[in-house]
Structures are given as structure tokens and as C-alpha cells.
Design a protein around this motif. Structure first.
Motif, PDB file in Angstrom:
ATOM      1  N   PHE A 124       0.933  -1.106  -0.038  1.00  0.00           N
ATOM      2  CA  PHE A 124      -0.020   0.034   0.052  1.00  0.00           C
ATOM      3  C   PHE A 124       0.740   1.219   0.033  1.00  0.00           C
ATOM      4  CE2 PHE A 124      -2.250   3.384   2.295  1.00  0.00           C
ATOM      5  CZ  PHE A 124      -3.592   3.341   1.710  1.00  0.00           C
ATOM      6  N   LEU A 125       2.046   1.304   0.819  1.00  0.00           N
ATOM      7  CA  LEU A 125       2.782   2.386   1.039  1.00  0.00           C
ATOM      8  C   LEU A 125       3.477   2.842  -0.341  1.00  0.00           C
ATOM      9  CD1 LEU A 125       4.021   2.088   4.454  1.00  0.00           C
ATOM     10  CD2 LEU A 125       2.186   3.586   3.822  1.00  0.00           C
ATOM     11  N   SER A 126       3.922   1.432  -1.074  1.00  0.00           N
ATOM     12  CA  SER A 126       4.696   1.546  -2.320  1.00  0.00           C
ATOM     13  C   SER A 126       3.751   2.116  -3.080  1.00  0.00           C
ATOM     14  CB  SER A 126       5.110   0.225  -2.795  1.00  0.00           C
ATOM     15  OG  SER A 126       6.008  -0.372  -1.763  1.00  0.00           O
ATOM     16  N   GLY A 127       2.461   1.934  -3.170  1.00  0.00           N
ATOM     17  CA  GLY A 127       1.598   2.571  -4.332  1.00  0.00           C
ATOM     18  C   GLY A 127       1.489   3.839  -3.993  1.00  0.00           C
ATOM     19  N   MET A 128       1.396   4.353  -2.924  1.00  0.00           N
ATOM     20  CA  MET A 128       1.437   5.774  -2.634  1.00  0.00           C
ATOM     21  C   MET A 128       2.612   6.573  -3.021  1.00  0.00           C
ATOM     22  SD  MET A 128      -1.485   6.329  -0.956  1.00  0.00           S
ATOM     23  CE  MET A 128      -1.241   7.891  -0.139  1.00  0.00           C
ATOM     24  N   PHE A 129       3.755   5.926  -2.663  1.00  0.00           N
ATOM     25  CA  PHE A 129       5.068   6.514  -3.594  1.00  0.00           C
ATOM     26  C   PHE A 129       5.137   6.587  -4.896  1.00  0.00           C
ATOM     27  CE2 PHE A 129       6.976   5.408   0.954  1.00  0.00           C
ATOM     28  CZ  PHE A 129       7.302   7.028   0.918  1.00  0.00           C
ATOM     29  N   ALA A 130       4.387   5.572  -5.489  1.00  0.00           N
ATOM     30  CA  ALA A 130       4.569   5.365  -7.052  1.00  0.00           C
ATOM     31  C   ALA A 130       3.468   6.448  -7.635  1.00  0.00           C
ATOM     32  CB  ALA A 130       3.763   4.162  -7.329  1.00  0.00           C
ATOM     33  N   LYS A 135       3.552   7.701 -11.281  1.00  0.00           N
ATOM     34  CA  LYS A 135       3.382   6.446 -11.680  1.00  0.00           C
ATOM     35  C   LYS A 135       1.856   6.143 -11.327  1.00  0.00           C
ATOM     36  CE  LYS A 135       8.278   4.915 -12.110  1.00  0.00           C
ATOM     37  NZ  LYS A 135       9.302   3.787 -11.579  1.00  0.00           N
ATOM     38  N   GLU A 136       0.963   6.736 -11.838  1.00  0.00           N
ATOM     39  CA  GLU A 136      -0.417   6.475 -11.339  1.00  0.00           C
ATOM     40  C   GLU A 136      -1.058   5.039 -11.516  1.00  0.00           C
ATOM     41  OE1 GLU A 136       0.690   9.087 -13.581  1.00  0.00           O
ATOM     42  OE2 GLU A 136       0.345  11.110 -12.569  1.00  0.00           O
ATOM     43  N   VAL A 137      -0.612   4.656 -12.606  1.00  0.00           N
ATOM     44  CA  VAL A 137      -1.349   3.338 -13.064  1.00  0.00           C
ATOM     45  C   VAL A 137      -0.709   2.256 -12.146  1.00  0.00           C
ATOM     46  CG1 VAL A 137      -1.689   1.428 -14.886  1.00  0.00           C
ATOM     47  CG2 VAL A 137      -1.819   3.828 -15.508  1.00  0.00           C
ATOM     48  N   LEU A 138       0.747   2.277 -11.961  1.00  0.00           N
ATOM     49  CA  LEU A 138       1.254   1.143 -10.857  1.00  0.00           C
ATOM     50  C   LEU A 138       0.598   1.506  -9.563  1.00  0.00           C
ATOM     51  CD1 LEU A 138       3.275  -0.991 -10.394  1.00  0.00           C
ATOM     52  CD2 LEU A 138       5.047   0.686 -10.472  1.00  0.00           C
ATOM     53  N   GLY A 139       0.727   2.720  -9.108  1.00  0.00           N
ATOM     54  CA  GLY A 139       0.207   3.260  -7.803  1.00  0.00           C
ATOM     55  C   GLY A 139      -1.068   2.704  -7.529  1.00  0.00           C
ATOM     56  N   PHE A 140      -1.827   3.215  -8.342  1.00  0.00           N
ATOM     57  CA  PHE A 140      -3.578   2.639  -8.393  1.00  0.00           C
ATOM     58  C   PHE A 140      -3.599   1.118  -8.151  1.00  0.00           C
ATOM     59  CE2 PHE A 140      -7.559   1.670 -10.106  1.00  0.00           C
ATOM     60  CZ  PHE A 140      -8.337   2.323  -9.233  1.00  0.00           C
ATOM     61  N   VAL A 141      -2.861   0.483  -8.949  1.00  0.00           N
ATOM     62  CA  VAL A 141      -3.144  -0.934  -8.949  1.00  0.00           C
ATOM     63  C   VAL A 141      -2.624  -1.623  -7.488  1.00  0.00           C
ATOM     64  CG1 VAL A 141      -2.110  -3.238  -9.724  1.00  0.00           C
ATOM     65  CG2 VAL A 141      -2.920  -1.427 -11.374  1.00  0.00           C
ATOM     66  N   MET A 142      -1.546  -0.990  -7.238  1.00  0.00           N
ATOM     67  CA  MET A 142      -0.963  -1.706  -5.868  1.00  0.00           C
ATOM     68  C   MET A 142      -1.836  -1.278  -4.603  1.00  0.00           C
ATOM     69  SD  MET A 142       3.307  -0.565  -6.458  1.00  0.00           S
ATOM     70  CE  MET A 142       3.426  -1.403  -4.869  1.00  0.00           C
ATOM     71  N   ILE A 143      -2.365  -0.117  -4.671  1.00  0.00           N
ATOM     72  CA  ILE A 143      -2.949   0.287  -3.497  1.00  0.00           C
ATOM     73  C   ILE A 143      -4.290  -0.397  -3.466  1.00  0.00           C
ATOM     74  CG2 ILE A 143      -4.303   2.302  -2.715  1.00  0.00           C
ATOM     75  CD1 ILE A 143      -2.397   4.014  -3.419  1.00  0.00           C
ATOM     76  N   THR A 144      -5.028  -0.508  -4.720  1.00  0.00           N
ATOM     77  CA  THR A 144      -6.246  -1.502  -4.748  1.00  0.00           C
ATOM     78  C   THR A 144      -6.057  -3.005  -4.405  1.00  0.00           C
ATOM     79  OG1 THR A 144      -6.844   0.075  -6.720  1.00  0.00           O
ATOM     80  CG2 THR A 144      -8.009  -1.886  -6.551  1.00  0.00           C
ATOM     81  N   VAL A 145      -4.930  -3.496  -4.924  1.00  0.00           N
ATOM     82  CA  VAL A 145      -4.990  -4.771  -4.670  1.00  0.00           C
ATOM     83  C   VAL A 145      -4.466  -5.137  -3.292  1.00  0.00           C
ATOM     84  CG1 VAL A 145      -3.139  -6.862  -5.151  1.00  0.00           C
ATOM     85  CG2 VAL A 145      -3.956  -5.485  -6.798  1.00  0.00           C
ATOM     86  N   SER A 146      -3.825  -4.342  -2.547  1.00  0.00           N
ATOM     87  CA  SER A 146      -3.226  -4.421  -1.103  1.00  0.00           C
ATOM     88  C   SER A 146      -4.634  -4.200  -0.198  1.00  0.00           C
ATOM     89  CB  SER A 146      -2.298  -3.384  -0.617  1.00  0.00           C
ATOM     90  OG  SER A 146      -2.776  -2.077  -0.756  1.00  0.00           O
TER      91      SER A 146
END
Length: 268
Positions: A124-130, A135-146
Motif C-alpha cells: 500500500f505504501l509503495s503504491g502511495m510513493f508510486a 506512476k499513477e497506473v502502478l500506484g493505483f493497482v498496488m493500492i487497490t490490490v493491497s
């Protein structure tokens, strides 16, 4: 004539008859001829009366002491009951408020669960940093999945805990279904009732708390043990059965105190 004194005669009528014969003898014209024989019979019967009176008095005293102890024991047992419970209740009512928990053969691994949620937090935190580094797409995917995976895991854990609770309306021992609404706890006794397929009918057992000597725990629940070990006679056929209750901590605490109270009474 001297009355015949027997063990079946009541003491007071017997005494009255004895003294009546004495007075009649004193006024009899033949007193001079019968005085010696009468006197011997009189004092023999008088001594018999005295001994019988002592025996009756002693027996009455023993009975009075036994009744007092029984009354005191009953009163104390009721006091013990109300130290644990507010009022008499049945087992279904109790289990609906205090469901026992099954012992899990595979207890959850707290360490692995902690590691899982730490990983999800890092993701989740990595998605926030992305997102911060465009890196909106990668960050959004990581936050949503977590978030989704964490919520799914938490829901499954809650479902497992809920499934470990025994239904309050169902309790079976071996192949016998216990009628939880008819297992009744009164201030001085327990009534236990279950369906026995071998007898094809309900079996009812009445257990005064004063007869409980200990409780045993096994995989099926709490086994109530009495003076005749772990078997109790039913009220219909006088056949013997085990009495097993759900292993719930409040019931276990109460029955343990009952057994301990009875143990201390035997030492008085």
C-alpha cells in the motif's frame, strides 16, 4: 391384671396402662396375695418403658441432627447457586448468551498472519510513493490490490472464528441429541434430558447437586461425576447413562464449585 407391654405399643398409652394397673392393685381386696408377684412384674415393665424411652429420645435426636444437616446443606447449595447465577435457567438460554468455543485442531499461525498484513502495508505504501512519482497506473493497482486482499483476508479470519462457536440449539453426545431447552439448572438440582435412538424416546435424569462429586473434561464436553462414578440412573427405566454438558467456562466453574462444596461437606 398387669398389661402386656410390647415394642409396638406407644409409650404414653403404655405408661398410662402400667400406672392404672398399679392403682387398681393397691385397691384390690386380693392385694396381700398378689402384691409380691405384681411388684416384680411392675418394675420389670417399668424398666422396659425407661429403656424404650431412652432409645426413642436418642433416635429422635439423631433424626433431628440429620434433618438439620440436610436443611443446612440444601440452603448452602442454593446460596452457592445464586453466587453464580441470577435465576434458574435452561441450557439453551445459557448457550445463546455464552456459546462455547470448539478447540481448533489447527490453530491460526499469528506470526504468518502478521507477516501477511505487513506485506500488504508495504504494498500500500509503495503504491502511495508510486503516485507521488507520477506512476499513477502502478500506484493505483498496488493500492487497490493491497486493500482488496487485506479485506478478504480479514473477512475469512472472522468467518473462521464465528464457525468455531457451537450453535446454542444443538448439542450431541455420541449418537444422542441433548434437549438443551429441557436441561434445567435449579437452585438445588439439575435436570438432564436427551433423545436416545436405542430406546427411541426421551431419557430424563434428575441430579441433586449434593450428589455431584467431581467433573471430568474430555473431547465431548464436561462429564458430571457422582457417587456411582460417571453414570446416572434415569427416572423411567433406572438404566444408567453418562451426563455430559458443553465445555463452557461458566458452567465448568459452577460445577467445579459444587463438587468442591460437597467434598468439604464430607470432611465436616
Amino acid at each position: 391384671m398387669m398389661p402386656l407391654l410390647t415394642e409396638n405399643n406407644a409409650l404414653i398409652p403404655q405408661s398410662n396402662a402400667l400406672w392404672k394397673s398399679y392403682l387398681e392393685n393397691q385397691t384390690s381386696p386380693d392385694m396381700a396375695h398378689s402384691s409380691r408377684r405384681f411388684s416384680q412384674d411392675f418394675w420389670i415393665n417399668y424398666e422396659t418403658l425407661v429403656q424404650k424411652a431412652k432409645a426413642v429420645k436418642g433416635s429422635q435426636k439423631i433424626n433431628a441432627v440429620q434433618k438439620y444437616k440436610q436443611s443446612a446443606n440444601t440452603q448452602s447449595m442454593a446460596q452457592l447457586f445464586y453466587r453464580h447465577w441470577h435465576k434458574p435457567f435452561n441450557l439453551q438460554e445459557h448457550l445463546s448468551l455464552n456459546p462455547p468455543v470448539k478447540t481448533s485442531n489447527n490453530p491460526p499461525d499469528d506470526a504468518s498472519q502478521t507477516r501477511f498484513f505487513v506485506v500488504m502495508l508495504v504494498m500500500f505504501l509503495s503504491g502511495m510513493f508510486a503516485l507521488l512519482f507520477d506512476k499513477e497506473v502502478l500506484g493505483f493497482v498496488m493500492i487497490t490490490v493491497s486493500i482488496i486482499v487485506s479485506l478478504t483476508k480479514a473477512y475469512s479470519m472472522d468467518t473462521i472464528d464465528t464457525m468455531n462457536l457451537l450453535p446454542a440449539y444443538e448439542f450431541s453426545v455420541d449418537n444422542k441429541s441433548v434437549y438443551t431447552d429441557k436441561v434445567f439448572f435449579a437452585p438445588n438440582f439439575l435436570t438432564y434430558q436427551f433423545y436416545d435412538p436405542q430406546q427411541d424416546g426421551a431419557v430424563k435424569i434428575h441430579i441433586p447437586y449434593a450428589f455431584i462429586t467431581s467433573i471430568w473434561e474430555d473431547d465431548r464436553g464436561i462429564k458430571v461425576v457422582g457417587r456411582n462414578r460417571a453414570m446416572w440412573k434415569d427416572t423411567q427405566s433406572q438404566a444408567t447413562h453418562e451426563v455430559i454438558l458443553p465445555n463452557e467456562k461458566l458452567l465448568r466453574s459452577f460445577l467445579s464449585d459444587v463438587a468442591m462444596f460437597n467434598f468439604t461437606q464430607t470432611k465436616v
